[in-house]
Design a protein around this motif. Structure first.
Motif, PDB file in Angstrom:
ATOM      1  N   GLU A 122       1.481  -0.301  -5.059  1.00  0.00           N
ATOM      2  CA  GLU A 122       0.072   0.414  -5.181  1.00  0.00           C
ATOM      3  C   GLU A 122       0.504   1.894  -5.459  1.00  0.00           C
ATOM      4  OE1 GLU A 122      -2.144   2.258  -2.628  1.00  0.00           O
ATOM      5  OE2 GLU A 122      -3.855   2.051  -3.830  1.00  0.00           O
ATOM      6  N   GLU A 145      -4.411   3.573  -8.775  1.00  0.00           N
ATOM      7  CA  GLU A 145      -5.703   4.033  -8.235  1.00  0.00           C
ATOM      8  C   GLU A 145      -5.767   5.391  -8.816  1.00  0.00           C
ATOM      9  OE1 GLU A 145      -6.368   4.501  -4.016  1.00  0.00           O
ATOM     10  OE2 GLU A 145      -8.289   5.666  -4.670  1.00  0.00           O
ATOM     11  N   ASP A 169      -1.075   5.466  -5.975  1.00  0.00           N
ATOM     12  CA  ASP A 169      -2.375   6.460  -6.314  1.00  0.00           C
ATOM     13  C   ASP A 169      -1.805   7.482  -7.369  1.00  0.00           C
ATOM     14  OD1 ASP A 169      -3.855   5.093  -4.371  1.00  0.00           O
ATOM     15  OD2 ASP A 169      -2.995   6.544  -2.543  1.00  0.00           O
ATOM     16  N   HIS A 208       0.855  -1.335   0.191  1.00  0.00           N
ATOM     17  CA  HIS A 208      -0.014   0.057  -0.075  1.00  0.00           C
ATOM     18  C   HIS A 208       0.845   1.297  -0.112  1.00  0.00           C
ATOM     19  CE1 HIS A 208      -2.647   2.632   2.119  1.00  0.00           C
ATOM     20  NE2 HIS A 208      -3.522   2.549   1.042  1.00  0.00           N
ATOM     21  N   GLN A 247      -8.015   0.222  -9.980  1.00  0.00           N
ATOM     22  CA  GLN A 247      -8.963   0.610  -8.959  1.00  0.00           C
ATOM     23  C   GLN A 247      -9.532   1.914  -8.956  1.00  0.00           C
ATOM     24  OE1 GLN A 247      -7.234   0.666  -4.915  1.00  0.00           O
ATOM     25  NE2 GLN A 247      -4.976   0.970  -5.921  1.00  0.00           N
ATOM     26  N   LYS A 298      -7.065   8.455  -8.745  1.00  0.00           N
ATOM     27  CA  LYS A 298      -7.567   9.605  -7.396  1.00  0.00           C
ATOM     28  C   LYS A 298      -8.540  10.532  -7.956  1.00  0.00           C
ATOM     29  CE  LYS A 298      -6.266   7.912  -3.616  1.00  0.00           C
ATOM     30  NZ  LYS A 298      -7.119   7.297  -2.448  1.00  0.00           N
TER      31      LYS A 298
HETATM   32 CA    CA Z   1      -4.863   3.692  -2.736  1.00  0.00          CA
END
Ligand code: CA
Ligand code: G3P
Length: 368
Positions: free
Chosen positions: A69, A178, A71, A42, A215, A180
């Motif tokens: 991961e 991800e 963002d 993360h 994601q 955002k």
């Molecule tokens: Ca995230």
């Protein structure tokens, strides 16, 4: 407990249509290894290094994380870089740069007024003059020794790092980006979705079998990405409220609707999994101990969706009371115990700030 509330604590110390099963699940299946639940680093290894830096991603990969991961947010000149949010006052040294003092401003971010410095007001060249700092200095004092050492990385630099480590470590390290605040960026003319697709295309990563998940906490952009991507998608969910794009469009559906059995069948038409707040899998009781698992894992699996909850962290302030070691919020408790409890509840993977602990916990669980 909402993500907003957790952040506060740390800083201080559908009527969804029922649809027949999943066209989406007939397409890109997860490229995960056969060795069990997926360990996702993360924000890299953010328990040990300032988050979203190449040092953080590299450490997570070397610890054995299955995925790292990032963002993703946009710069003023439209480059994807890794930050948890567009405001960078809390994770960089921008406040110490007098030349950028006049960039401090207030913007509405998903309906909330936020004051600080925003990536959308900086070119990539300007952002590269900044250095990352630890987000949680009160909780992770050790990480502050790395303050000032690392740049904000671009998404391309992260892909390059992972591909270099793949060759060196003889592993296929996954990337789990991800998008955002997609609505925020789109409204500024700096939408991130097409740039994400283009970057994956350019790097040969938009194909079945590529070790990539994408994601989002919004629904509309994930549905649009479903039409462009050949890699699996993860619908992130929260315990309360609704996706921000629903708020903007006037859609009344809430996260509770989306995570109902019927809602999950709808999610399965465009995504291959969900990334819930871990409290949606096992809620805490009034004494902050873990209660009984909800039906979320069972319902998601019935819809053929994977379940990757967030975020598993070792410090007592983040742990349920069952696994705290003391009243010191910054001391490590028994994260192994918390992860094992969730693995027994049937999750398929998890986001953790400490990939090393996550991997040992996963391996011990698999060994029975
Ligand atoms: Ca995230
Ligand atoms: O993306 C999974 C998890 O990272 C979601 O929470 O706020 O840490 O991005 P956040």
């Amino acid at each position: 407990m909402s993500r907003t509330r957790i952040a506060g604590i740390v800083l201080a110390v559908a009527a969804v249509a029922i649809t027949a099963i999943p066209a989406a699940n007939a397409v890109p299946q997860s490229p995960d290894h056969a060795s069990g639940p997926t360990v996702i680093g993360h924000r890299g290894a953010s328990g040990y290094r300032p988050e979203h830096t190449l040092a953080s991603y590299e450490l997570a990969a070397r610890m054995g994380a299955d995925y790292v991961e990032p963002d993703l947010v946009s710069t003023k000149d439209g480059v994807l870089v890794a930050r948890h949010e567009p405001e960078i006052g809390g994770t960089t040294d921008v406040s110490k740069h007098p030349e950028f003092a006049d960039r401090k401003t207030t913007k509405m971010l998903d309906g909330v007024a936020v004051t600080g410095w925003f990536t959308t007001d900086f070119t990539l060249a300007e952002l590269k003059t900044l250095r990352a700092v630890e987000r949680l200095p009160q909780v992770r004092q050790r990480n502050t020794v790395y303050d000032g050492r690392y740049q904000i990385p671009t998404f391309q630099e992260i892909i390059d790092l992972v591909q270099r480590l793949d060759r060196e470590l003889h592993r296929d390290i996954g990337i789990y980006p991800e998008t955002k605040h997609p609505t925020f960026f789109k409204n500024l003319g700096l939408g991130t979705d097409q740039k994400l697709v283009d970057t994956l295309n350019r790097n040969g990563l938009n194909r079945r079998g590529a070790k990539v998940y994408v994601q989002s906490f919004e629904v509309g952009n994930l549905k649009a990405l479903h039409r462009q991507l050949r890699v699996p998608l993860i619908q992130l969910t929260e315990a309360t409220g609704q996706p921000y794009d629903f708020t903007v469009s006037g859609d009344k559906r809430t996260w509770a609707d989306i995570t109902s059995a019927a809602g999950l069948r709808e999610v399965a038409t465009y995504a291959q999994g969900i990334g819930p707040d871990k409290n949606q899998v096992i809620p805490r009781d009034a004494t902050d101990h873990l209660g009984k698992p909800t039906s979320l894992v069972k319902d998601a699996h019935a819809a053929r969706l994977k379940v990757h909850p967030y975020t598993f962290r070792p410090e007592n302030v983040f742990l349920p009371a069952d696994f705290r070691s003391s009243a010191d919020p910054t001391a490590y408790g028994n994260l192994f115990g918390e992860i094992e409890t969730y693995l027994r509840a049937g999750i398929d993977g998890f986001f953790t700030d400490t990939a090393d602990i996550g991997i040992v916990a996963r391996d011990e669980f698999l060994q029975g």
